[in-house]
Scaffold this active site. Structure first.
Site, PDB file in Angstrom:
ATOM      1  N   HIS A 522     -43.439 -67.871  11.671  1.00  0.00           N
ATOM      2  CA  HIS A 522     -43.520 -69.208  12.243  1.00  0.00           C
ATOM      3  C   HIS A 522     -44.881 -69.367  12.910  1.00  0.00           C
ATOM      4  CE1 HIS A 522     -38.894 -68.597  12.692  1.00  0.00           C
ATOM      5  NE2 HIS A 522     -39.282 -68.705  11.438  1.00  0.00           N
TER       6      HIS A 522
HETATM    7  C1  LIG Z   1     -38.705 -64.082   5.797  1.00  0.00           C
HETATM    8  C2  LIG Z   1     -38.835 -65.485   6.286  1.00  0.00           C
HETATM    9  C3  LIG Z   1     -37.767 -66.097   6.919  1.00  0.00           C
HETATM   10  C4  LIG Z   1     -37.874 -67.405   7.381  1.00  0.00           C
HETATM   11  N1  LIG Z   1     -36.794 -67.967   7.977  1.00  0.00           N
HETATM   12  C5  LIG Z   1     -36.867 -69.225   8.456  1.00  0.00           C
HETATM   13  C6  LIG Z   1     -35.733 -69.834   9.075  1.00  0.00           C
HETATM   14  O1  LIG Z   1     -34.655 -69.247   9.168  1.00  0.00           O
HETATM   15  N2  LIG Z   1     -35.870 -71.091   9.570  1.00  0.00           N
HETATM   16  C7  LIG Z   1     -37.044 -71.776   9.484  1.00  0.00           C
HETATM   17  O2  LIG Z   1     -37.092 -72.914   9.960  1.00  0.00           O
HETATM   18  N3  LIG Z   1     -38.124 -71.235   8.868  1.00  0.00           N
HETATM   19  C8  LIG Z   1     -38.062 -69.971   8.358  1.00  0.00           C
HETATM   20  N4  LIG Z   1     -39.153 -69.418   7.731  1.00  0.00           N
HETATM   21  C9  LIG Z   1     -40.369 -70.238   7.571  1.00  0.00           C
HETATM   22  C10 LIG Z   1     -40.296 -71.116   6.318  1.00  0.00           C
HETATM   23  O3  LIG Z   1     -40.189 -70.329   5.173  1.00  0.00           O
HETATM   24  C11 LIG Z   1     -41.546 -71.981   6.248  1.00  0.00           C
HETATM   25  O4  LIG Z   1     -41.597 -72.785   7.418  1.00  0.00           O
HETATM   26  C12 LIG Z   1     -41.576 -72.926   5.057  1.00  0.00           C
HETATM   27  O5  LIG Z   1     -41.382 -72.243   3.852  1.00  0.00           O
HETATM   28  C13 LIG Z   1     -42.926 -73.636   5.070  1.00  0.00           C
HETATM   29  O6  LIG Z   1     -43.083 -74.464   3.944  1.00  0.00           O
HETATM   30  P1  LIG Z   1     -44.555 -74.656   3.345  1.00  0.00           P
HETATM   31  O7  LIG Z   1     -44.402 -75.529   2.172  1.00  0.00           O
HETATM   32  O8  LIG Z   1     -45.465 -75.048   4.435  1.00  0.00           O
HETATM   33  O9  LIG Z   1     -45.003 -73.192   2.902  1.00  0.00           O
HETATM   34  P2  LIG Z   1     -44.360 -72.182   1.731  1.00  0.00           P
HETATM   35  O10 LIG Z   1     -42.933 -72.526   1.588  1.00  0.00           O
HETATM   36  O11 LIG Z   1     -44.747 -70.854   2.125  1.00  0.00           O
HETATM   37  O12 LIG Z   1     -45.144 -72.644   0.458  1.00  0.00           O
HETATM   38  C14 LIG Z   1     -46.539 -72.553   0.337  1.00  0.00           C
HETATM   39  C15 LIG Z   1     -46.898 -72.219  -1.103  1.00  0.00           C
HETATM   40  O13 LIG Z   1     -48.280 -72.420  -1.307  1.00  0.00           O
HETATM   41  C16 LIG Z   1     -48.780 -71.417  -2.153  1.00  0.00           C
HETATM   42  N5  LIG Z   1     -50.238 -71.305  -1.973  1.00  0.00           N
HETATM   43  C17 LIG Z   1     -50.909 -70.793  -0.912  1.00  0.00           C
HETATM   44  N6  LIG Z   1     -52.237 -70.843  -1.119  1.00  0.00           N
HETATM   45  C18 LIG Z   1     -52.420 -71.394  -2.339  1.00  0.00           C
HETATM   46  C19 LIG Z   1     -53.586 -71.681  -3.111  1.00  0.00           C
HETATM   47  N7  LIG Z   1     -54.805 -71.419  -2.663  1.00  0.00           N
HETATM   48  N8  LIG Z   1     -53.407 -72.234  -4.349  1.00  0.00           N
HETATM   49  C20 LIG Z   1     -52.157 -72.507  -4.823  1.00  0.00           C
HETATM   50  N9  LIG Z   1     -51.027 -72.237  -4.121  1.00  0.00           N
HETATM   51  C21 LIG Z   1     -51.162 -71.691  -2.891  1.00  0.00           C
HETATM   52  C22 LIG Z   1     -48.031 -70.188  -1.720  1.00  0.00           C
HETATM   53  O14 LIG Z   1     -48.045 -69.187  -2.728  1.00  0.00           O
HETATM   54  C23 LIG Z   1     -46.638 -70.763  -1.457  1.00  0.00           C
HETATM   55  O15 LIG Z   1     -45.820 -70.684  -2.595  1.00  0.00           O
HETATM   56  C24 LIG Z   1     -39.084 -68.113   7.238  1.00  0.00           C
HETATM   57  C25 LIG Z   1     -40.157 -67.505   6.591  1.00  0.00           C
HETATM   58  C26 LIG Z   1     -40.050 -66.210   6.117  1.00  0.00           C
HETATM   59  C27 LIG Z   1     -41.196 -65.582   5.419  1.00  0.00           C
END
Ligand SMILES: Cc1cc2nc3c(=O)[nH]c(=O)nc-3n(C[C@H](O)[C@H](O)[C@H](O)COP(=O)(O)OP(=O)(O)OC[C@H]3O[C@@H](n4cnc5c(N)ncnc54)[C@H](O)[C@@H]3O)c2cc1C
Ligand code: SF4
Lengths: 595, 247
Positions: A522
């Site tokens: 987070h």
């Molecule tokens: C083990 C774990 C448990 C979690 N548990 C919780 C929970 O219980 N409750 C909660 O609220 N949150 C939790 N989280 C946090 C939650 O997963 C994230 O808040 C959420 O996934 C964020 O969404 P996002 O789209 O910002 O990022 P992500 O879901 O991480 O997606 C970002 C994507 O962008 C891609 N990317 C990055 N850089 C590039 C690039 N240069 N070119 C192309 N693609 C790229 C990555 O590969 C990834 O697939 C947890 C996280 C983890 C790791």
């Protein structure tokens, strides 16, 4: 020369939660959307098929689904006078990778936000006076209110298929004595599913919390308590508490993910295209840096490819979003010496403390192998500003909970304090305590400070030759004060359970940020939203103040950390931003807020 | 939520069995191959003599005979066979570690391995050595045996168990001086690998006969606890493995 692809209306960088939500919303608006994901294609089949996914070594220990640091990582230092070192092996946080992002293998604790935290600085100044906020603490208001976001929280819960119990719905009390949270803000509707069952650990926590006068509630989880079909027509089956949740793909189709809850609907859209193994290097801008023209990425074979588009969405996760902005020259980089500039500013984390309780083998069977990632019982008595901070002299709050997500023995064998780490005594304790223990967290909010920030590292590069992101970050006095206060309050719950032993894990004064032991993923800030382009990188619609066709959803927009987990707010803000693009930006492309 | 009356349990049961159907249909591939694997495994078990023979029969492909002797001796002290049951050697931990040494992980393939390296960085900055796990084991075992020869005149494996325990404690605390890498780093890798090999799914070569899981009461790959979530009782079923072996 980079190969140039056919222009799309929208290009999305990253296909995790934010990327998937934006893709769905913008194809619904009739736009052509190309999503570029750096990692491989992933889905329930084959990545989550039973029994191959039920493998602690491969997933939790070797971290199969997480970001590959050999390609790209960050560097970390505790203060500006040090040389940052690479985060060579994953430890404190576990960024996602591949289709679904961290959303494919998250846990599923699905909370909203305490309304106070959206206007944190104003609230503290009003209630406690300006001087209450310590020097160097740079907390800000988000620039959006809970009331404005409520419809988007509601819709996101319906998309995720969240299990939980409301306290009030449209002002009417519905959750008393049923697991509702008396501190929760009003809602326009119930959760789509009733709360999940409670594990023995959660039941013990619930009873002990009542006994000491707190107000326990069922943690809302994006793990299903029953079968469910979401507004996009995507289907889920009931969670069976398999215990291989956080870090795993759900083999039961029960944990909400971009892959399960959004992608099946997007696949029906002829105007949507998802390209995996497409690593975006930068956003391309016009010469005057006022407009984005698309992005450049590298495909699996190493070819450089240009994807032109009218709108660029950065959905690459908190710190990758910030890095892409810095690499592309979007917005002014933050300088901690002058406090000027905005990109990289207000990097914040989560301020955790943990207590483990160990029971006699005839006392309780907590069976920690049973669990679901978002499941548990919590109290909000000390979250946000639900208590008077006046006498305590720190900013921030913390929910407490038992969140038994399932532990397995390689990482999960934990013995009472004083047990040796190996040998016959270790072995005997492992046998005596593995099934008779529970763990509770104070999942504290973390504030932002002038000298906790992000910029580009001068030395270390990724596999493509681009500078890594550098984190300058350490715990401050306010953080230590808060976590000690919280752990004392939480200890009362642990003691009320009458365990044989407890182990309190809390940061001692002077403790530095430890990059090795897992805390949470987070991470917040660095491209924060706000009301003034001098102090925020994005306006209240997550639109770049500087380059109006770039939108940046994700926890990078949070001016400071929340007491809760971030994804509930991340998802609601993404829907809110998408709605602004659909209803305002498309009609009249330009800044949605005048600077 | 903690009330578990029969009508609730029954409703849960009905709800679960009804909705399981589509999920099972979707997951056929996994289910079918599990069933197959199980049959094969049973036949194989019948052809084989005693279980411990299986653990001993393994021939290392990474470790030299001297290194193999060290690994056996060290893991036997880290998780000993005792009155609580079999230890690391019986669980096949040496085989597990040898097999891991031939995976990309052991070559540091998913670690950031670009320099400059700052090996003396404080521990909270994480792993900062240039060495991959293969090197940590190879150099660490040699250093441990050299240290043992210097202190006691013979390699670690030939020491009596009390002296071995004392030596391991010196490595753990970083009191023994190793030249190529800190003794602590080597010990931490050895202990972590030993626990991995003791508790991993048997598919990785360790945890033979699921001895690690039986010791602590972990049900392995069962991964379906709908009816046990709320009960403060011992879970009654023995572990199963990914290949479908039953303890
Ligand atoms: C083990 C774990 C448990 C979690 N548990 C919780 C929970 O219980 N409750 C909660 O609220 N949150 C939790 N989280 C946090 C939650 O997963 C994230 O808040 C959420 O996934 C964020 O969404 P996002 O789209 O910002 O990022 P992500 O879901 O991480 O997606 C970002 C994507 O962008 C891609 N990317 C990055 N850089 C590039 C690039 N240069 N070119 C192309 N693609 C790229 C990555 O590969 C990834 O697939 C947890 C996280 C983890 C790791
Ligand atoms: S605990 Fe539930 S939601 Fe989590 S992976 Fe298992 S079945 Fe899926």
């Amino acid at each position: 020369m980079a190969k140039v692809m056919q222009k799309a209306d929208v290009v999305i960088v990253g296909f995790g939660w934010t990327g998937a939500i934006m893709a769905k919303e913008l194809t619904e608006a009739g736009l052509s959307v190309v999503a570029l994901e750096r990692g491989p294609m992933r889905d329930t089949y084959p990545d989550g098929s039973y029994p191959q996914v039920i493998d602690e070594l491969t997933y939790s220990i070797r971290r199969k689904l997480f970001a590959d640091t050999s390609k790209e990582t960050v560097t970390i230092r505790h203060n500006v006078s040090q040389t940052a070192l690479p985060y060579r092996q994953l430890g404190a946080f576990l960024p996602g990778d591949g289709v679904g992002g961290a959303g494919l293998h998250w846990s599923g604790v699905h909370l909203r936000v305490d309304p106070v935290e959206l206007r944190l600085r104003s609230h503290y100044e009003e209630r406690y006076g300006k001087n209450f906020i310590p020097d160097g603490m740079t907390i800000q208001d988000f620039g959006v209110t809970y009331e404005e976001l409520e419809p988007y929280f509601d819709f996101a819960e319906k998309v995720f298929g969240t299990s939980g119990q409301a306290w009030t719905v449209k002002g009417e009390l519905v959750g008393k004595g049923k697991g509702g949270n008396p501190f929760a803000p009003d809602r326009s509707d119930h959760f789509p599913l009733t709360p999940q069952k409670n594990t023995v650990s959660a039941q013990l926590f619930q009873k002990a919390a009542w006994d000491v006068g707190y107000h326990p509630y069922d943690l809302p989880s994006a793990n299903t308590s029953g079968p469910y079909t979401n507004p996009y027509g995507c289907q889920m089956g009931p969670c069976n508490f398999c215990g291989y949740c956080s870090g795993y793909v759900c083999y039961m189709y029960s944990k909400s993910s971009p892959n399960l809850n959004i992608l099946p609907a997007l696949r029906q859209e002829p105007k949507f295209e998802l390209r995996a193994d497409a690593h975006v290097l930068k956003v391309n801008l016009t010469d005057d840096k006022k407009l984005a023209t698309g992005v450049t990425y590298v495909d699996a074979q190493g070819n450089e490819i240009e994807q032109p588009a009218d709108i660029v969405i950065l959905g690459a996760f908190q710190f990758n979003n910030v890095r892409l902005m810095l690499l592309s020259g979007i917005g002014k980089p933050y300088d901690p010496k002058t406090g000027e500039g905005v990109v990289g500013k207000n990097f914040a984390y989560q301020n955790m403390a943990t207590i483990k309780a160990y029971f006699d083998k005839d006392q309780h069977f907590t069976n920690p192998f049973i669990g679901a990632g978002g499941n548990g019982v919590a109290v909000d008595d000390f979250n946000a500003d639900n208590f008077d901070h006046g006498p305590h002299g720190f900013v921030g709050g913390s929910p407490f909970w038992v969140n038994q997500a399932g532990t397995r023995p390689i990482a999960g064998v934990s013995n009472p304090p004083g047990t040796p780490n190996w040998g016959s005594q270790w072995k005997a304790a492992a046998a005596d305590y593995y099934n008779h223990q529970l763990s509770m967290d104070a999942h504290g909010a973390h504030q932002s400070y002038r000298d906790n920030y992000l910029d580009l590292d001068p030395t270390y590069k990724d596999a493509y030759g681009m500078p890594l992101l550098r984190m300058t970050f350490d715990w401050k006095e306010n953080d230590i004060k808060m976590t000690h206060f919280m752990v004392d309050k939480m200890k009362r719950i642990a003691e009320a359970m009458n365990p044989k032993a407890i182990n309190v894990q809390v940061k001692a004064p002077g403790t530095h940020f430890n990059t090795v032991s897992y805390q949470t993923t987070h991470l917040n800030g660095g491209a924060i939203m706000g009301t003034d382009p001098k102090t925020s990188a994005l306006n209240r619609y997550l639109q770049s103040w500087d380059v109006h066709n770039v939108f940046v959803p994700g926890a990078s927009a949070f001016p400071q950390g929340l007491g809760y987990n971030p994804t509930g707010l991340v998802a609601a803000l993404t829907y809110w931003s998408a709605r602004a693009i659909r209803e305002q930006y498309l009609k009249n492309p330009g800044p949605l807020v005048q600077a | 939520m903690s009330v578990d009356d029969t009508s609730n349990a029954r409703r849960d049961f009905l709800r679960k069995s009804l909705t399981l159907i589509p999920v099972v249909t979707l997951a056929t591939t996994g289910g079918a191959s599990l069933a197959l694997a199980e049959t094969k495994e049973r036949q194989r078990d019948e052809d084989k003599p005693g279980q411990s023979a299986r653990a001993d029969a393994y021939q290392p492909t990474f470790f030299t005979p001297e290194e193999w002797a060290f690994i056996h001796a060290a893991v036997a002290r880290l998780i000993p066979a005792d009155d609580r049951g079999p230890g690391a050697v019986e669980a096949g931990v040496p085989e597990y570690i040898d097999r891991q040494m031939n995976t990309p992980y052991a070559q540091g393939a998913n670690w950031y391995m670009q320099g400059p390296f700052q090996p003396d960085a404080p521990s909270e900055m994480g792993y900062q050595l240039k060495l991959n796990p293969q090197q940590v084991f190879r150099l660490g075992i040699k250093a441990a045996d050299d240290w043992s020869r210097q202190q006691h005149g013979k390699p670690f494996a030939e020491l009596d168990t009390a002296t071995q325990d004392a030596a391991l404690r010196q490595f753990e605390a970083g009191k023994a001086e190793f030249d190529p890498l800190p003794a602590k780093t080597f010990f931490a890798a050895l202990l972590q690998s030993t626990k991995e090999g003791f508790f991993c799914d048997p598919i990785h070569g360790g945890n033979k006969d699921m001895v690690g899981w039986k010791l602590v009461g972990f049900p392995g790959a069962r991964a379906d606890f709908m009816d046990w979530v709320e009960r403060d009782v011992a879970y009654p079923f023995p572990p199963v493995s990914i290949r479908g072996e039953r303890a």
